[in-house]
Design a protein around this motif. Structure first.
Motif, PDB file in Angstrom:
ATOM      1  N   GLU A  20       0.833  -1.205   0.000  1.00 50.42           N
ATOM      2  CA  GLU A  20       0.000   0.000   0.000  1.00 50.42           C
ATOM      3  C   GLU A  20       0.868   1.256   0.000  1.00 50.42           C
ATOM      4  O   GLU A  20       0.571   2.223  -0.704  1.00 50.42           O
ATOM      5  CB  GLU A  20      -0.926   0.003   1.214  1.00 50.42           C
ATOM      6  CG  GLU A  20      -2.001  -1.056   1.160  1.00 50.42           C
ATOM      7  CD  GLU A  20      -2.679  -1.292   2.493  1.00 50.42           C
ATOM      8  OE1 GLU A  20      -2.268  -0.685   3.515  1.00 50.42           O
ATOM      9  OE2 GLU A  20      -3.626  -2.093   2.535  1.00 50.42           O
ATOM     10  N   HIS A  21       1.927   1.237   0.777  1.00 51.44           N
ATOM     11  CA  HIS A  21       2.847   2.381   0.842  1.00 51.44           C
ATOM     12  C   HIS A  21       3.462   2.637  -0.534  1.00 51.44           C
ATOM     13  O   HIS A  21       3.504   3.777  -1.003  1.00 51.44           O
ATOM     14  CB  HIS A  21       3.940   2.119   1.887  1.00 51.44           C
ATOM     15  CG  HIS A  21       4.881   3.247   2.065  1.00 51.44           C
ATOM     16  ND1 HIS A  21       6.008   3.400   1.290  1.00 51.44           N
ATOM     17  CD2 HIS A  21       4.856   4.298   2.928  1.00 51.44           C
ATOM     18  CE1 HIS A  21       6.648   4.489   1.667  1.00 51.44           C
ATOM     19  NE2 HIS A  21       5.965   5.052   2.655  1.00 51.44           N
ATOM     20  N   ARG A  22       3.936   1.573  -1.165  1.00 53.97           N
ATOM     21  CA  ARG A  22       4.560   1.717  -2.485  1.00 53.97           C
ATOM     22  C   ARG A  22       3.548   2.238  -3.509  1.00 53.97           C
ATOM     23  O   ARG A  22       3.852   3.156  -4.287  1.00 53.97           O
ATOM     24  CB  ARG A  22       5.149   0.376  -2.930  1.00 53.97           C
ATOM     25  CG  ARG A  22       5.969   0.473  -4.207  1.00 53.97           C
ATOM     26  CD  ARG A  22       6.651  -0.828  -4.595  1.00 53.97           C
ATOM     27  NE  ARG A  22       5.707  -1.921  -4.809  1.00 53.97           N
ATOM     28  CZ  ARG A  22       5.535  -2.946  -3.983  1.00 53.97           C
ATOM     29  NH1 ARG A  22       6.231  -3.046  -2.884  1.00 53.97           N
ATOM     30  NH2 ARG A  22       4.655  -3.886  -4.263  1.00 53.97           N
ATOM     31  N   GLN A  26       3.727   5.830  -5.482  1.00 54.06           N
ATOM     32  CA  GLN A  26       3.752   5.921  -6.940  1.00 54.06           C
ATOM     33  C   GLN A  26       2.661   6.858  -7.450  1.00 54.06           C
ATOM     34  O   GLN A  26       2.910   7.709  -8.305  1.00 54.06           O
ATOM     35  CB  GLN A  26       3.579   4.537  -7.564  1.00 54.06           C
ATOM     36  CG  GLN A  26       4.763   3.630  -7.378  1.00 54.06           C
ATOM     37  CD  GLN A  26       4.466   2.195  -7.809  1.00 54.06           C
ATOM     38  OE1 GLN A  26       3.323   1.816  -8.084  1.00 54.06           O
ATOM     39  NE2 GLN A  26       5.507   1.384  -7.840  1.00 54.06           N
ATOM     40  N   ILE A  27       1.469   6.705  -6.929  1.00 48.74           N
ATOM     41  CA  ILE A  27       0.348   7.539  -7.374  1.00 48.74           C
ATOM     42  C   ILE A  27       0.579   8.991  -7.002  1.00 48.74           C
ATOM     43  O   ILE A  27       0.333   9.901  -7.797  1.00 48.74           O
ATOM     44  CB  ILE A  27      -0.974   7.014  -6.785  1.00 48.74           C
ATOM     45  CG1 ILE A  27      -1.315   5.694  -7.444  1.00 48.74           C
ATOM     46  CG2 ILE A  27      -2.103   8.016  -6.954  1.00 48.74           C
ATOM     47  CD1 ILE A  27      -2.457   4.983  -6.822  1.00 48.74           C
ATOM     48  N   THR A  28       1.052   9.225  -5.794  1.00 50.44           N
ATOM     49  CA  THR A  28       1.310  10.593  -5.348  1.00 50.44           C
ATOM     50  C   THR A  28       2.422  11.216  -6.171  1.00 50.44           C
ATOM     51  O   THR A  28       2.349  12.395  -6.539  1.00 50.44           O
ATOM     52  CB  THR A  28       1.636  10.622  -3.847  1.00 50.44           C
ATOM     53  OG1 THR A  28       0.560   9.979  -3.146  1.00 50.44           O
ATOM     54  CG2 THR A  28       1.797  12.036  -3.333  1.00 50.44           C
ATOM     55  N   GLY A  29       3.437  10.432  -6.498  1.00 52.13           N
ATOM     56  CA  GLY A  29       4.504  10.920  -7.373  1.00 52.13           C
ATOM     57  C   GLY A  29       3.955  11.354  -8.722  1.00 52.13           C
ATOM     58  O   GLY A  29       4.355  12.394  -9.267  1.00 52.13           O
ATOM     59  N   ILE A 108      -1.437   9.852   4.157  1.00 50.96           N
ATOM     60  CA  ILE A 108      -1.612   8.398   4.200  1.00 50.96           C
ATOM     61  C   ILE A 108      -0.248   7.718   4.106  1.00 50.96           C
ATOM     62  O   ILE A 108       0.024   6.758   4.847  1.00 50.96           O
ATOM     63  CB  ILE A 108      -2.551   7.917   3.065  1.00 50.96           C
ATOM     64  CG1 ILE A 108      -3.955   8.516   3.241  1.00 50.96           C
ATOM     65  CG2 ILE A 108      -2.585   6.393   2.999  1.00 50.96           C
ATOM     66  CD1 ILE A 108      -4.635   8.185   4.562  1.00 50.96           C
ATOM     67  N   ILE A 109       0.606   8.199   3.238  1.00 54.67           N
ATOM     68  CA  ILE A 109       1.956   7.631   3.102  1.00 54.67           C
ATOM     69  C   ILE A 109       2.709   7.750   4.419  1.00 54.67           C
ATOM     70  O   ILE A 109       3.359   6.791   4.864  1.00 54.67           O
ATOM     71  CB  ILE A 109       2.728   8.323   1.959  1.00 54.67           C
ATOM     72  CG1 ILE A 109       2.109   7.954   0.611  1.00 54.67           C
ATOM     73  CG2 ILE A 109       4.209   7.949   2.000  1.00 54.67           C
ATOM     74  CD1 ILE A 109       2.585   8.825  -0.545  1.00 54.67           C
ATOM     75  N   GLU A 110       2.613   8.901   5.055  1.00 54.82           N
ATOM     76  CA  GLU A 110       3.275   9.087   6.352  1.00 54.82           C
ATOM     77  C   GLU A 110       2.727   8.117   7.392  1.00 54.82           C
ATOM     78  O   GLU A 110       3.479   7.545   8.182  1.00 54.82           O
ATOM     79  CB  GLU A 110       3.110  10.527   6.843  1.00 54.82           C
ATOM     80  CG  GLU A 110       3.942  11.525   6.080  1.00 54.82           C
ATOM     81  CD  GLU A 110       3.693  12.955   6.526  1.00 54.82           C
ATOM     82  OE1 GLU A 110       3.260  13.161   7.685  1.00 54.82           O
ATOM     83  OE2 GLU A 110       3.923  13.862   5.716  1.00 54.82           O
ATOM     84  N   GLY A 111       1.416   7.934   7.395  1.00 50.75           N
ATOM     85  CA  GLY A 111       0.809   6.984   8.327  1.00 50.75           C
ATOM     86  C   GLY A 111       1.275   5.560   8.075  1.00 50.75           C
ATOM     87  O   GLY A 111       1.587   4.820   9.007  1.00 50.75           O
ATOM     88  N   LEU A 112       1.352   5.192   6.809  1.00 44.72           N
ATOM     89  CA  LEU A 112       1.835   3.852   6.477  1.00 44.72           C
ATOM     90  C   LEU A 112       3.311   3.700   6.845  1.00 44.72           C
ATOM     91  O   LEU A 112       3.733   2.645   7.306  1.00 44.72           O
ATOM     92  CB  LEU A 112       1.630   3.561   4.983  1.00 44.72           C
ATOM     93  CG  LEU A 112       0.180   3.377   4.548  1.00 44.72           C
ATOM     94  CD1 LEU A 112       0.079   3.380   3.023  1.00 44.72           C
ATOM     95  CD2 LEU A 112      -0.413   2.109   5.126  1.00 44.72           C
ATOM     96  N   SER A 113       4.086   4.748   6.675  1.00 42.96           N
ATOM     97  CA  SER A 113       5.503   4.720   7.054  1.00 42.96           C
ATOM     98  C   SER A 113       5.641   4.584   8.556  1.00 42.96           C
ATOM     99  O   SER A 113       6.469   3.819   9.047  1.00 42.96           O
ATOM    100  CB  SER A 113       6.216   5.992   6.604  1.00 42.96           C
ATOM    101  OG  SER A 113       6.273   6.051   5.211  1.00 42.96           O
ATOM    102  N   GLY A 114       4.817   5.326   9.306  1.00 47.47           N
ATOM    103  CA  GLY A 114       4.854   5.249  10.760  1.00 47.47           C
ATOM    104  C   GLY A 114       4.538   3.863  11.244  1.00 47.47           C
ATOM    105  O   GLY A 114       5.183   3.324  12.136  1.00 47.47           O
ATOM    106  N   GLU A 115       3.538   3.239  10.645  1.00 45.27           N
ATOM    107  CA  GLU A 115       3.178   1.872  11.016  1.00 45.27           C
ATOM    108  C   GLU A 115       4.322   0.918  10.679  1.00 45.27           C
ATOM    109  O   GLU A 115       4.636   0.042  11.454  1.00 45.27           O
ATOM    110  CB  GLU A 115       1.900   1.430  10.290  1.00 45.27           C
ATOM    111  CG  GLU A 115       0.651   2.119  10.790  1.00 45.27           C
ATOM    112  CD  GLU A 115       0.252   1.681  12.184  1.00 45.27           C
ATOM    113  OE1 GLU A 115       0.503   0.524  12.546  1.00 45.27           O
ATOM    114  OE2 GLU A 115      -0.307   2.506  12.912  1.00 45.27           O
ATOM    115  N   ASN A 116       4.952   1.123   9.516  1.00 43.93           N
ATOM    116  CA  ASN A 116       6.069   0.262   9.137  1.00 43.93           C
ATOM    117  C   ASN A 116       7.200   0.398  10.148  1.00 43.93           C
ATOM    118  O   ASN A 116       7.815  -0.591  10.540  1.00 43.93           O
ATOM    119  CB  ASN A 116       6.592   0.616   7.744  1.00 43.93           C
ATOM    120  CG  ASN A 116       5.681   0.118   6.650  1.00 43.93           C
ATOM    121  OD1 ASN A 116       4.917  -0.812   6.857  1.00 43.93           O
ATOM    122  ND2 ASN A 116       5.752   0.735   5.491  1.00 43.93           N
ATOM    123  N   ASN A 117       7.482   1.625  10.572  1.00 44.05           N
ATOM    124  CA  ASN A 117       8.549   1.848  11.539  1.00 44.05           C
ATOM    125  C   ASN A 117       8.205   1.219  12.888  1.00 44.05           C
ATOM    126  O   ASN A 117       9.067   0.664  13.550  1.00 44.05           O
ATOM    127  CB  ASN A 117       8.823   3.346  11.717  1.00 44.05           C
ATOM    128  CG  ASN A 117       9.424   3.954  10.458  1.00 44.05           C
ATOM    129  OD1 ASN A 117      10.002   3.256   9.634  1.00 44.05           O
ATOM    130  ND2 ASN A 117       9.286   5.256  10.312  1.00 44.05           N
TER     131      ASN A 117
END
Length: 124
Positions: A20-22, A26-29, A108-117
């Motif tokens: 989901e993060h990836r 990609q979409i945000t990019g 959302i990306i930040e949230g997914l990154s936080g969860e990954n961390n």
């Protein structure tokens, strides 16, 4: 290693959250590239459509029986998906800026990154 073998190996190793993060990255990019290129109207539609499609899919999955996410998170994702759908129409019509879509996706990306961390820290 063939490209197909690489994709198979990646799908086995990648967690749903990492996928989901990836995807969101990609979409945000693509949204950022479209904004920076000054795209509008028909030229902007493929990028807007892809973003809308992903959010529609996420909202649909959250509405399915048996989804194991907490109810409040599911409701929030569905709500964002509905907002993205409406707001995308305004961007496509030139009534609003693409910037708010980028901001939401980045959150959302930040949230997914936080969860990954957090998961990586817990595993260590």
């Amino acid at each position: 290693m063939s490209l197909n073998a690489y994709h198979r190996a990646q799908s086995i190793v990648a967690t749903p959250r990492a996928t989901e993060h990836r995807l969101m990255s990609q979409i945000t990019g693509a949204l950022i590239e479209a904004r920076d290129a000054g795209l509008s109207g028909a030229a902007l539609m493929p990028t807007l459509h892809r973003n809308r499609e992903v959010w529609t899919h996420l909202a649909t999955i959250c509405g399915l029986p048996g989804n194991q996410l907490p109810d409040t998170l599911r409701a929030s994702i569905i709500s964002i998906g509905l907002w993205v759908d409406r707001y995308t129409s305004d961007v496509a019509a030139g009534r609003d800026s693409i910037e708010d879509l980028i901001t939401v996706n980045r959150a959302i990306i930040e949230g997914l990154s936080g969860e990954n961390n957090q998961v990586a820290s817990a595993a260590a």
